[in-house]
Design an enzyme around this catalytic site. Structure first.
Site, PDB file in Angstrom:
ATOM      1  N   HIS A  81       1.316   7.984   3.975  1.00 39.51           N
ATOM      2  CA  HIS A  81       0.017   8.080   3.302  1.00 39.51           C
ATOM      3  C   HIS A  81       0.061   9.300   2.391  1.00 39.51           C
ATOM      4  O   HIS A  81       0.599  10.341   2.758  1.00 39.51           O
ATOM      5  CB  HIS A  81      -1.112   8.262   4.324  1.00 39.51           C
ATOM      6  N   HIS A 132       0.833  -1.212   0.000  1.00 37.59           N
ATOM      7  CA  HIS A 132       0.000   0.000   0.000  1.00 37.59           C
ATOM      8  C   HIS A 132       0.862   1.254   0.000  1.00 37.59           C
ATOM      9  O   HIS A 132       0.334   2.368  -0.009  1.00 37.59           O
ATOM     10  CB  HIS A 132      -0.923   0.012   1.227  1.00 37.59           C
ATOM     11  N   THR A 153      -5.926   3.297  10.831  1.00 36.86           N
ATOM     12  CA  THR A 153      -6.633   3.815   9.656  1.00 36.86           C
ATOM     13  C   THR A 153      -6.681   2.791   8.530  1.00 36.86           C
ATOM     14  O   THR A 153      -7.096   3.102   7.424  1.00 36.86           O
ATOM     15  CB  THR A 153      -5.990   5.123   9.144  1.00 36.86           C
ATOM     16  N   THR A 154      -6.195   1.581   8.825  1.00 36.34           N
ATOM     17  CA  THR A 154      -6.270   0.478   7.860  1.00 36.34           C
ATOM     18  C   THR A 154      -6.897  -0.709   8.577  1.00 36.34           C
ATOM     19  O   THR A 154      -6.897  -0.761   9.815  1.00 36.34           O
ATOM     20  CB  THR A 154      -4.860   0.079   7.370  1.00 36.34           C
ATOM     21  N   HIS A 166       5.339   4.630   8.163  1.00 33.06           N
ATOM     22  CA  HIS A 166       4.876   4.438   6.785  1.00 33.06           C
ATOM     23  C   HIS A 166       4.244   5.735   6.313  1.00 33.06           C
ATOM     24  O   HIS A 166       4.005   6.638   7.115  1.00 33.06           O
ATOM     25  CB  HIS A 166       3.876   3.279   6.717  1.00 33.06           C
ATOM     26  N   HIS A 168       3.267   8.263   9.390  1.00 32.65           N
ATOM     27  CA  HIS A 168       2.813   7.707  10.670  1.00 32.65           C
ATOM     28  C   HIS A 168       3.943   6.924  11.334  1.00 32.65           C
ATOM     29  O   HIS A 168       4.382   5.905  10.803  1.00 32.65           O
ATOM     30  CB  HIS A 168       1.616   6.771  10.450  1.00 32.65           C
TER      31      HIS A 168
HETATM   32 ZN   LIG Z   1      -0.978   5.005   8.770  1.00 30.27          ZN
END
Ligand SMILES: [Zn+2]
Length: 269
Positions: free
Chosen positions: A132, A104, A214-215, A130, A149
């Site tokens: 976004h 992702h 958030t995933t 990671h 994040h």
């Molecule tokens: Zn995140």
């Protein structure tokens, strides 16, 4: 743009003041973001954010949860909290980092012992960060091109995430350590040893709220920490390189309202 936003935020903060104290309880699973065999994505279809809650029984909270993340932070959510001290985060000067693509987007893991974060009476250790794109949180309806994040975990599985918002501007020294070598999202097994990298330095002035991953599995009980001041910058070239590692160029979950949770901000006063 940023300075106007800061002024707007500051104006609201001085008008509102509560003293609040609570203990965030971790009630969900301790699974970190990403990494599951059931396919999910950021499309508008059944595998996208609107469908995550139906893909797996354990992910039902993606649909039914009342404390989901990210949130759209508005002026109405901001409250100053005199009980919040300086952000107590300490990291090793350089940490041994491994870069990969979660499927992702870019993700970097680090070994236990890379540092610690203390908040709400808990001690957390950084485990990975990671990216976004664009940002997941919005501030006063403003979206940012990138949100990083930094995920921390406590010994008993609670999670705390520091979100760093990036505007387009000067090159980021931090992102320069890995932005040019992120493996493709089609090669989630490829790992790149980055050697020892410098860590991000969180702002001491910050705000916090209780939310979720958030995933999938969207587990709640996550302590979120975000700074509404002094945003990071990344160059257009860095943003383009990182965006190329994100399938279809975006991996942000749509925002939720704070639903009365508030966004508690540290004050210098
Ligand atoms: Zn995140």
């Amino acid at each position: 743009m940023a300075s106007q936003l800061v002024q707007a935020v500051a104006a609201v903060v001085v008008l509102q003041c509560i003293s609040a104290s609570w203990v965030g309880a971790w009630a969900g699973s301790a699974q970190a973001e990403g990494g599951d065999e059931v396919h999910w994505d950021y499309s508008g279809g059944s595998h996208g954010p609107g469908g995550w809650g139906d893909l797996k029984a354990e992910w039902g909270v993606c649909k039914s949860g009342s404390r989901q993340s990210p949130i759209a932070i508005t002026a109405l959510d901001l409250v100053t909290d005199r009980s919040l001290g300086k952000l107590d985060a300490k990291y090793r000067k350089r940490v041994h980092a491994t870069l990969y693509n979660s499927g992702h987007g870019a993700e970097v893991s680090m070994p236990a012992g890379s540092g610690r974060l203390r908040i709400g009476g808990e001690t957390y250790r950084p485990v990975q960060f990671h990216i976004h794109m664009p940002s997941e949180h919005t501030i006063m309806n403003q979206s940012f091109p990138l949100e990083l994040h930094l995920v921390h975990k406590s010994d008993d599985g609670k999670l705390a995430v520091i979100g760093f918002l990036f505007e387009e501007g000067g090159e980021s020294e931090f992102l320069a350590q890995f932005a040019h070598e992120v493996p493709s999202s089609n090669s989630p097994g490829v790992k790149v040893d980055l050697g020892h990298i410098k860590m991000m330095k969180p702002e001491r002035n910050y705000g916090t709220y209780m939310g979720s991953l958030t995933t999938p599995p969207c587990a709640e009980g996550v302590t979120w920490i975000l700074s509404l001041f002094n945003f990071q910058t990344a160059s257009a070239e860095q943003l383009a390189k990182l965006r190329a590692s994100v399938p279809k160029g975006h991996n942000n979950r749509p925002t939720f309202g704070s639903a009365g949770r508030g966004f508690r901000m540290r004050t210098n006063a």
